[in-house]
Motif scaffolding. Structure first.
Motif, short mmCIF file in Angstrom:
data_model
loop_
_atom_site.label_atom_id
_atom_site.label_comp_id
_atom_site.label_asym_id
_atom_site.label_seq_id
_atom_site.Cartn_x
_atom_site.Cartn_y
_atom_site.Cartn_z
N ARG A 1 2.83 15.98 -1.76
CA ARG A 1 4.26 16.04 -1.38
C ARG A 1 5.03 14.85 -1.91
O ARG A 1 6.24 14.93 -2.14
N HIS A 2 4.33 13.73 -2.15
CA HIS A 2 5.00 12.53 -2.65
C HIS A 2 5.43 12.70 -4.12
O HIS A 2 6.42 12.11 -4.54
N SER A 3 4.70 13.51 -4.86
CA SER A 3 5.08 13.76 -6.27
C SER A 3 6.46 14.38 -6.37
O SER A 3 7.27 14.00 -7.21
N ARG A 4 6.73 15.33 -5.49
CA ARG A 4 8.04 15.99 -5.48
C ARG A 4 9.15 14.96 -5.22
O ARG A 4 10.18 14.96 -5.88
N ARG A 5 8.90 14.05 -4.33
CA ARG A 5 9.90 13.04 -3.99
C ARG A 5 10.08 12.03 -5.12
O ARG A 5 11.21 11.64 -5.44
N VAL A 6 8.98 11.60 -5.71
CA VAL A 6 9.07 10.66 -6.83
C VAL A 6 9.81 11.31 -7.99
O VAL A 6 10.62 10.66 -8.66
N ASP A 7 9.56 12.60 -8.25
CA ASP A 7 10.27 13.30 -9.30
C ASP A 7 11.79 13.31 -9.08
O ASP A 7 12.57 13.30 -10.02
N GLN B 1 0.83 -1.21 0.00
CA GLN B 1 0.00 0.00 0.00
C GLN B 1 0.86 1.25 0.00
O GLN B 1 0.64 2.18 -0.80
N LEU B 2 1.87 1.29 0.86
CA LEU B 2 2.74 2.47 0.92
C LEU B 2 3.56 2.65 -0.35
O LEU B 2 3.81 3.78 -0.78
N ALA B 3 3.97 1.54 -0.96
CA ALA B 3 4.72 1.63 -2.21
C ALA B 3 3.90 2.32 -3.30
O ALA B 3 4.45 3.10 -4.09
N ARG B 4 2.62 2.06 -3.33
CA ARG B 4 1.74 2.71 -4.31
C ARG B 4 1.42 4.14 -3.87
O ARG B 4 1.56 5.08 -4.66
N GLU B 5 0.99 4.33 -2.62
CA GLU B 5 0.56 5.64 -2.15
C GLU B 5 1.69 6.67 -2.16
O GLU B 5 1.49 7.81 -2.58
N HIS B 6 2.85 6.29 -1.66
CA HIS B 6 3.93 7.25 -1.46
C HIS B 6 4.98 7.25 -2.56
O HIS B 6 5.62 8.28 -2.78
N ASN B 7 5.18 6.12 -3.23
CA ASN B 7 6.27 6.01 -4.20
C ASN B 7 5.79 5.84 -5.62
O ASN B 7 6.60 5.76 -6.54
N ASP B 8 4.49 5.76 -5.83
CA ASP B 8 3.91 5.55 -7.16
C ASP B 8 4.55 4.34 -7.84
O ASP B 8 4.82 4.34 -9.04
N ALA B 9 4.82 3.28 -7.05
CA ALA B 9 5.39 2.05 -7.61
C ALA B 9 4.44 1.49 -8.65
O ALA B 9 3.22 1.53 -8.48
N ASN B 10 5.00 0.99 -9.74
CA ASN B 10 4.16 0.38 -10.77
C ASN B 10 4.50 -1.09 -11.02
O ASN B 10 3.87 -1.74 -11.85
#
Length: 143
Positions: free
Chosen positions: A132-138, A93-102
């Motif tokens: 805020r997670h978008s900034r980190r994933v970028d 769940q956290l991998a998807r929510e926070h890291n946009d894991a695919n």
């Protein structure tokens, strides 16, 4: 949803259960994995899954090997791919929510088949939170 799956010799039974679950819930599955227990090389099955994601042919991917480390290292070589090693529904769940894991990377030697199916269900049912997670994933991108 189109979902690609790949596995080495540690995962045929896991793949069979996961594919059955995915098809029963209306998903289309592209199978790149082996069906035999004879030793094979995990990159041969992880690369096609990552290529499907990178090319936009599948929205999500699943890769399975003994520890999930090798398949994770393989898929994460691709731009637009974020593979996450998951060993519980909460991590999925956290991998998807926070890291946009695919791509979910499943360690067959450290999880049960019911756990793996539950993680996949959580992974596909969870959306990226953005914000805020978008900034980190970028910041993950190398270019």
């Amino acid at each position: 949803m189109n979902i690609s799956i790949g596995n080495d010799h540690a995962g045929p039974d896991y793949k069979k259960a996961i594919v059955s679950f995915l098809q029963d819930t209306g998903h289309q599955v592209t199978n790149h994995g082996t069906d035999v227990l004879d030793s094979v090389d995990y990159p041969d099955f992880a690369h096609p899954v990552a290529q499907d994601i990178a090319a936009g042919n599948s929205q999500l991917g699943i890769v399975i090997c003994g520890s999930a480390q090798g398949v994770s290292m393989t898929v994460n070589k691709y731009e637009k791919v974020r593979g996450a090693v998951c060993w519980s529904k909460e991590i999925a769940q956290l991998a998807r929510e926070h890291n946009d894991a695919n791509i979910i990377c499943i360690p067959a030697r450290f999880t049960s088949i019911p756990q793996a199916v539950a993680m996949v269900k959580t992974f596909i049912d969870t959306q990226f939170e953005g914000g805020r997670h978008s900034r980190r994933v970028d910041k993950i991108k190398c270019s």
